[in-house]
Design an enzyme around this catalytic site. Structure first.
Site, PDB file in Angstrom:
ATOM      1  N   SER A   1       1.152  -0.721  -0.613  1.00 30.98           N
ATOM      2  CA  SER A   1       0.272   0.171   0.024  1.00 30.98           C
ATOM      3  C   SER A   1       0.786   1.550   0.139  1.00 30.98           C
ATOM      4  O   SER A   1       2.136   1.668   0.144  1.00 30.98           O
ATOM      5  CB  SER A   1      -0.566  -0.091   1.487  1.00 30.98           C
TER       6      SER A   1
ATOM      7  N   ASP B   1      -1.374  -1.746  -3.978  1.00 37.41           N
ATOM      8  CA  ASP B   1      -2.744  -1.762  -3.059  1.00 37.41           C
ATOM      9  C   ASP B   1      -3.578  -0.838  -4.007  1.00 37.41           C
ATOM     10  O   ASP B   1      -2.735   0.016  -3.917  1.00 37.41           O
ATOM     11  CB  ASP B   1      -2.879  -2.539  -1.598  1.00 37.41           C
ATOM     12  N   HIS B   2      -5.005  -0.462  -2.927  1.00 39.64           N
ATOM     13  CA  HIS B   2      -5.482   0.581  -3.068  1.00 39.64           C
ATOM     14  C   HIS B   2      -4.619   2.083  -3.914  1.00 39.64           C
ATOM     15  O   HIS B   2      -3.748   2.624  -2.255  1.00 39.64           O
ATOM     16  CB  HIS B   2      -6.413   1.088  -1.840  1.00 39.64           C
TER      17      HIS B   2
ATOM     18  N   ASP C   1      -8.049   2.984  -7.048  1.00 37.68           N
ATOM     19  CA  ASP C   1      -9.269   2.614  -6.415  1.00 37.68           C
ATOM     20  C   ASP C   1      -9.699   3.891  -6.862  1.00 37.68           C
ATOM     21  O   ASP C   1      -9.496   4.386  -5.959  1.00 37.68           O
ATOM     22  CB  ASP C   1      -9.118   2.471  -5.646  1.00 37.68           C
TER      23      ASP C   1
ATOM     24  N   GLU D   1     -11.995  -0.693  -9.539  1.00 39.43           N
ATOM     25  CA  GLU D   1     -11.868  -1.098  -7.980  1.00 39.43           C
ATOM     26  C   GLU D   1     -13.682  -0.928  -8.507  1.00 39.43           C
ATOM     27  O   GLU D   1     -13.356   0.499  -8.965  1.00 39.43           O
ATOM     28  CB  GLU D   1     -11.529  -1.060  -6.431  1.00 39.43           C
TER      29      GLU D   1
ATOM     30  N   GLU E   1      -8.948   0.635   5.953  1.00 38.03           N
ATOM     31  CA  GLU E   1      -7.910  -0.034   5.935  1.00 38.03           C
ATOM     32  C   GLU E   1      -7.055   1.178   6.139  1.00 38.03           C
ATOM     33  O   GLU E   1      -7.276   2.174   4.693  1.00 38.03           O
ATOM     34  CB  GLU E   1      -7.716  -1.298   5.134  1.00 38.03           C
TER      35      GLU E   1
ATOM     36  N   HIS F   1     -13.134  -4.291   4.845  1.00 37.83           N
ATOM     37  CA  HIS F   1     -11.995  -3.978   5.525  1.00 37.83           C
ATOM     38  C   HIS F   1     -11.854  -3.982   6.678  1.00 37.83           C
ATOM     39  O   HIS F   1     -12.774  -3.615   8.049  1.00 37.83           O
ATOM     40  CB  HIS F   1     -10.650  -2.731   5.124  1.00 37.83           C
ATOM     41  N   GLY F   2     -10.777  -4.635   7.481  1.00 38.20           N
ATOM     42  CA  GLY F   2     -11.113  -4.422   9.036  1.00 38.20           C
ATOM     43  C   GLY F   2     -10.932  -5.719   9.970  1.00 38.20           C
ATOM     44  O   GLY F   2     -11.342  -7.113   8.760  1.00 38.20           O
TER      45      GLY F   2
ATOM     46  N   HIS G   1     -11.339  -7.950  -2.134  1.00 35.67           N
ATOM     47  CA  HIS G   1     -11.314  -7.455  -1.191  1.00 35.67           C
ATOM     48  C   HIS G   1     -12.487  -7.461   0.480  1.00 35.67           C
ATOM     49  O   HIS G   1     -12.923  -7.176   0.388  1.00 35.67           O
ATOM     50  CB  HIS G   1     -11.016  -5.974  -1.765  1.00 35.67           C
TER      51      HIS G   1
ATOM     52  N   ASN H   1      -7.042 -10.352  -1.416  1.00 36.06           N
ATOM     53  CA  ASN H   1      -6.026  -9.712   0.143  1.00 36.06           C
ATOM     54  C   ASN H   1      -6.691 -10.110   0.950  1.00 36.06           C
ATOM     55  O   ASN H   1      -7.497 -10.425   1.868  1.00 36.06           O
ATOM     56  CB  ASN H   1      -6.876  -8.043  -0.105  1.00 36.06           C
ATOM     57  N   ILE H   2      -4.800 -10.232   1.495  1.00 37.84           N
ATOM     58  CA  ILE H   2      -5.209 -10.369   3.077  1.00 37.84           C
ATOM     59  C   ILE H   2      -4.329  -9.490   3.600  1.00 37.84           C
ATOM     60  O   ILE H   2      -2.943  -9.473   3.385  1.00 37.84           O
ATOM     61  CB  ILE H   2      -3.817 -12.309   3.715  1.00 37.84           C
TER      62      ILE H   2
END
Length: 488
Positions: free
Chosen positions: A170, A217-218, A252, A282, A290, A334-335, A376, A398-399
């Site tokens: 990220s 990522d994003h 994104d 996205e 996140e 997310h979270g 996601h 995604n992890i």
């Protein structure tokens, strides 16, 4: 002209998508079809797009409308026909819940395409891997990393599971990788940190003997200068090495109007495709929080993408390149949440695949899944929901949250286990003069964190049905004079 039921079924299978034999972008198309007695096959290139295979004449060209209906019905028997023509052993299974088209599922994972190798993938090799995931019903774990230690844990887990992995950064993680003490004006530290992490991955991925997709990522609209810096680095790397530094980037723009989202994505995809990179876009909003992006209070309807919107993405981007994936929203957040508290609606993906396939008509892929989806915000999701989504074309998940916890918990458990040896440099239960250096050496607690993360990733690989994918076919490479394009 009246065709036999067997001819109709074969015609349906072939007309649904020539990809059943060979990708339209590969030069083997005409040879493959000629080998099946289909006749002349031409390659034409639409304006601004990739070459597409178009037939000059096919057996069903003069089938009347009644027979076309019969042909569609015969397609339901296509897997059996496919098997009878020596195209592999497949079974038709109804999608979970009975919604959407029946999905073709292989009885076992097929061998990886020859283009896939140990190390960082890009271009056609990357597309071949993503297609292999969709065709064989697994998703590749995509793990956010903020340090070389985290990267090593991912590579170790992938090697232990003999499977590919996606390592991603990220913007905030990239800045941390560079060092929080560096000035990040104009995203300078985030750009340098991501490039540093990319070279770390490229240096070691081959040594672990696994295929790796190197991703970011994003990237919201305000972060586009960060991606611009990384894209420039990939273009320079491509000029020197014939491949991009990164495999793919995510743009994104889900918070922007769809038209603006697509216009910006079109420009980036055109630039990405020239050097063999994949765009992840996205659509809809992933809830939760996140990396500084908070979507906890977004309207509920924004958490679910519509089939018409996903089709608009497909129709807009496909003429430019097929090197894109879609992060559609289907209730994911997310979270961290307790299992069962995240209410996913995977059938949104199924409905979208069916909607687009219907639009494509005979040009739809045989598996009925024209879109490669990414997942996601999976923390707290039920495994059955995750695997249902994989059945609808999810090829990447995604992890982040779970591996953040596993890394910390490894340190925490190490601290608890060795508490009496970590209260000072000297003095422990063995004596007041006994040194504790071997216990507070940072390598000890960091290795405990890595081991805990590898164990957690084992579960991720299993949940995503991504184990033993390489089949022992890829071996670690010895150190050479040039590793991953590095001048060493």
């Amino acid at each position: 002209m009246k065709l036999s039921s067997k001819s109709l079924a074969l015609a349906a299978l072939l007309s649904y998508n020539v990809d059943a034999f060979v990708s339209p972008q590969q030069s083997r198309t005409s040879t493959a079809l000629a080998g099946y007695g289909i006749g002349s096959w031409n390659k034409s290139s639409p304006a601004g797009g990739a070459a597409v295979a178009t037939p000059t004449r096919m057996p069903w060209d003069d089938v009347n409308e009644t027979n076309k209906v019969a042909k569609t019905d015969a397609f339901e028997k296509a897997p059996a026909v496919k098997k009878s023509y020596g195209l592999g052993s497949w079974s038709k299974t109804a999608t979970p819940g009975g919604s959407g088209p029946a999905a073709a599922t292989s009885t076992k994972v097929t061998p990886l395409p020859a283009s896939i190798h140990a190390g960082v993938l890009s271009g056609q090799a990357q597309i071949d891997l993503l297609d292999h995931a969709k065709e064989n019903g697994y998703a590749i774990p995509a793990v956010n990393c903020v340090s070389s230690s985290g990267i090593n844990a991912c590579l170790e887990a992938a090697a232990r599971n003999d499977s590919p992995v996606i390592i991603q950064f990220s913007s905030g993680g990239s800045q941390f990788y560079a060092g929080k003490g560096l000035d990040n004006t104009d995203f300078a530290a985030a750009i340098d940190g991501a490039i540093s992490g990319a070279f770390h991955v490229r240096t070691l991925a081959k040594r672990y003997g696994v295929p790796v997709i190197l991703h970011t990522d994003h990237c919201a609209k305000k972060l586009l200068p960060w991606i611009d810096g990384l894209l420039e680095a990939s273009e320079n790397y491509y000029a020197m090495n014939g491949e991009p530094l990164f495999s793919s980037h995510m743009i994104d723009l889900s918070e922007e109007p769809l038209e603006e989202n697509l216009e910006i994505c079109k420009d980036y995809l055109a630039r990405f495709a020239k050097i063999g990179m994949v765009l992840e876009m996205e659509l809809g909003i992933t809830g939760g929080e996140e990396d500084g992006v908070n979507n906890e209070d977004v309207p509920l309807e924004d958490l679910y993408s519509k089939p018409e919107e996903i089709n608009q993405v497909y129709e807009t981007l496909t003429p430019i390149s097929d090197m894109f994936t879609v992060a559609a929203a289907f209730g994911n957040v997310h979270g961290v949440y307790s299992p069962g508290n995240v209410k996913l609606e995977p059938k949104i993906l199924s409905r979208a695949q069916s909607y687009i396939s219907e639009k494509l008509g005979y040009g739809a892929p045989v598996d009925g899944k024209p879109v490669k989806f990414v997942f996601h915000g999976g923390s707290g999701s039920d495994v059955t929901d995750i695997q249902e989504a994989i059945g609808y074309g999810v090829i990447k998940m995604n992890i982040d949250t779970d591996t953040q916890w596993s890394y910390w918990d490894g340190i925490n458990q190490y601290s608890k286990k060795n508490y009496d040896y970590l209260q000072g440099q000297i003095g422990n239960p063995e004596g007041p003069e006994k040194p504790n250096k071997k216990y507070y050496d940072p390598r000890e607690c960091m290795r405990a964190a890595e081991t805990a993360t590898v164990d957690r990733l084992d579960q991720c690989f299993a949940d995503l049905l991504c184990t033993n994918i390489c089949g022992g076919a890829l071996s670690p490479s010895p150190r050479g004079k040039s590793i991953g394009g590095l001048p060493v």
